[in-house]
Enzyme design. Structure first.
Site, short mmCIF file in Angstrom:
data_model
loop_
_atom_site.label_atom_id
_atom_site.label_comp_id
_atom_site.label_asym_id
_atom_site.label_seq_id
_atom_site.Cartn_x
_atom_site.Cartn_y
_atom_site.Cartn_z
CE LYS A 41 -4.53 0.50 0.91
NZ LYS A 41 -5.44 0.05 0.30
CG ASP B 144 -6.64 3.22 -1.41
OD1 ASP B 144 -7.18 1.65 -1.42
OD2 ASP B 144 -6.92 3.72 -0.23
#
Ligand code: GLU
Length: 433
Positions: A107, A147
């Site tokens: 991430k 995201d």
């Protein structure tokens, strides 16, 4: 947050030991997963349009790659910090394994409120981030994606910067030769730039597929009422798909507030209204009309406490916590955001008998279609939206059925069963490494 998330896995560890009968390796695997494999922290200087120089903090956490290259989104959010990115990277490791994708977990994030930047500044910051993490990404290493607050336009800037840097690094004269391969470094790109049909809607579509599977197992009859917190890409598309499938979308909200109507909204019309007015408040669009008499405004807290069949947190993490968990009246929670429940909330709601469909299953449609995008880039293919959605359905229903079986066999929650399945796969990758 990462530590607590990890510590709750003790029960899962014991079940895995029972199933796999390999105590030592499982202990070792858990020791490894307790830390990411790599944490990259970067400082990004940005020349603002008023000529001030500002430094932004960014991260890329590569949690694990036993099953394939790291994969996961990049978020732009004021609250981004190392711990949060670590937790989310770990969840990506679990999510990709759960769906059976040949990928690991990562991430990224930049601590910034993108609403405070001009478009030019946003582009420059995005390109600077790629310059800083360039050495660590690529189709065989780590494949970022959108995201929270990032989208196809940002991915296009990033992939463009990545290709530019690769040309310089390799002194490449053959400009078109491996263009598609390089494009596979980022997913969630625009369709014109190598993105996949259906990627934009994929997370919402995946949520619909998983919810429909659950409803069938539970033998529930429609119309079922739904409240959705979050009206961005994920919340909006899910609302649209569920509406088409005959669910009654009685409440919707964005970061500024929400709306409620007993009769159920038409999400497409609500979106049109919101775009016109710049705010969701007052957009009471039912059937084919928007009328001020058809609904009322509610707050973002109230939406979580409504008497509905299905509650969908589709915005940010930790919105349901120990203070408001006992006020939740929904029978099913579909976690479309990543980590929307705190540990305590999860426990309280499980005890209350609420069925929680965990993020790693409910919102896995996004990364699954990201994987299809990579495949299309690497194989020089273009799939139709029908093909994308039918492949997505295959992957997600298979994962759901496997989770359901484990849940029943070991008397687990859906979250616990999802972790068991994912970790079983990571264990196999670990043994073959
Ligand atoms: N950000 C999405 C997620 O949390 C998608 C990640 C991806 O496509 O790699 O699953």
């Amino acid at each position: 947050m990462f530590k607590e998330n990890f510590e709750k896995l003790i029960k899962i560890k014991e079940i895995l030991k029972k199933i796999l009968k390999d105590e030592k390796s499982i202990d070792n695997l858990f020791k490894i997963l307790e830390n990411p494999q790599r944490i990259i922290k970067v400082y990004l200087p940005l020349k603002r349009e008023n000529d001030d120089l500002e430094i932004f903090e960014g991260y890329r956490v590569q949690h694990n790659n036993f099953l394939g290259p790291y994969k996961g989104g990049i978020r732009y959010f004021p609250k981004v910090d190392e711990d949060e990115v670590k937790t989310l990277a770990f969840l990506m490791t679990i999510k990709t394994a759960l769906i059976g994708l040949p990928l690991g977990g990562a991430k990224g994030g930049i601590k910034v409120d993108p609403k405070n930047l001009t478009e030019k500044e946003l582009e420059e910051l995005s390109r600077e981030y790629v310059r800083k993490i360039y050495d660590f990404i690529g189709p065989d290493k780590d494949i970022p994606a959108p995201d929270v607050n990032t989208n196809s336009k940002i991915m296009d800037w990033m992939v463009d910067e990545y290709i530019k840097l690769t040309r310089i690094a390799t002194n490449d004269k053959n400009k078109n030769g491996d263009e598609n391969r390089l494009k596979a470094t980022f997913t969630g790109k625009s369709i014109e730039n190598g993105g996949s049909e259906g990627r934009e809607e994929a997370t919402g579509k995946g949520g619909e597929i998983i919810l429909e599977s659950l409803i069938k197992k539970l033998n529930l009859q429609k119309p079922l009422t739904v409240a959705i917190q979050g009206f961005g890409n994920v919340g909006y598309n899910l609302a649209k798909f569920l509406y088409e499938k005959g669910y009654k979308i009685v409440a919707l909200s964005d970061s500024k507030g929400g709306i409620y109507s007993e009769q159920g909204f038409n999400p497409e019309l609500v979106m049109e209204c919101k775009k016109e007015k710049g705010i969701i408040s007052g957009c009471y669009c039912v059937g084919s009309v928007c009328d001020s008499r058809l609904g009322k405004d509610i707050t973002n807290e109230e939406i979580l406490e409504l008497e509905v069949d299905i509650l969908v947190p589709a915005a940010i993490e930790n919105v349901i916590h120990k203070e408001n968990a006992h006020k939740v009246k929904a029978k099913i929670i579909l976690e479309m955001a990543n980590n929307p429940l705190t540990e305590e909330a999860d426990e309280i709601l499980n005890q209350k008998g609420v069925i929680i469909v965990p993020d790693i299953l409910a919102n896995s449609g996004g990364v699954t279609v990201s994987y299809f995008e990579m495949l299309q880039n690497l194989n020089n293919e273009r799939w139709s939206k029908e093909k994308v959605f039918s492949e997505l359905e295959k992957y997600l229903t298979r994962a759901f059925e496997e989770v359901w079986e484990i849940k029943n066999n070991y008397n687990l929650s859906l979250r616990e069963a999802s972790f068991v399945l994912a970790l079983k796969r990571i264990y196999e990758g670990f043994k073959n490494n």
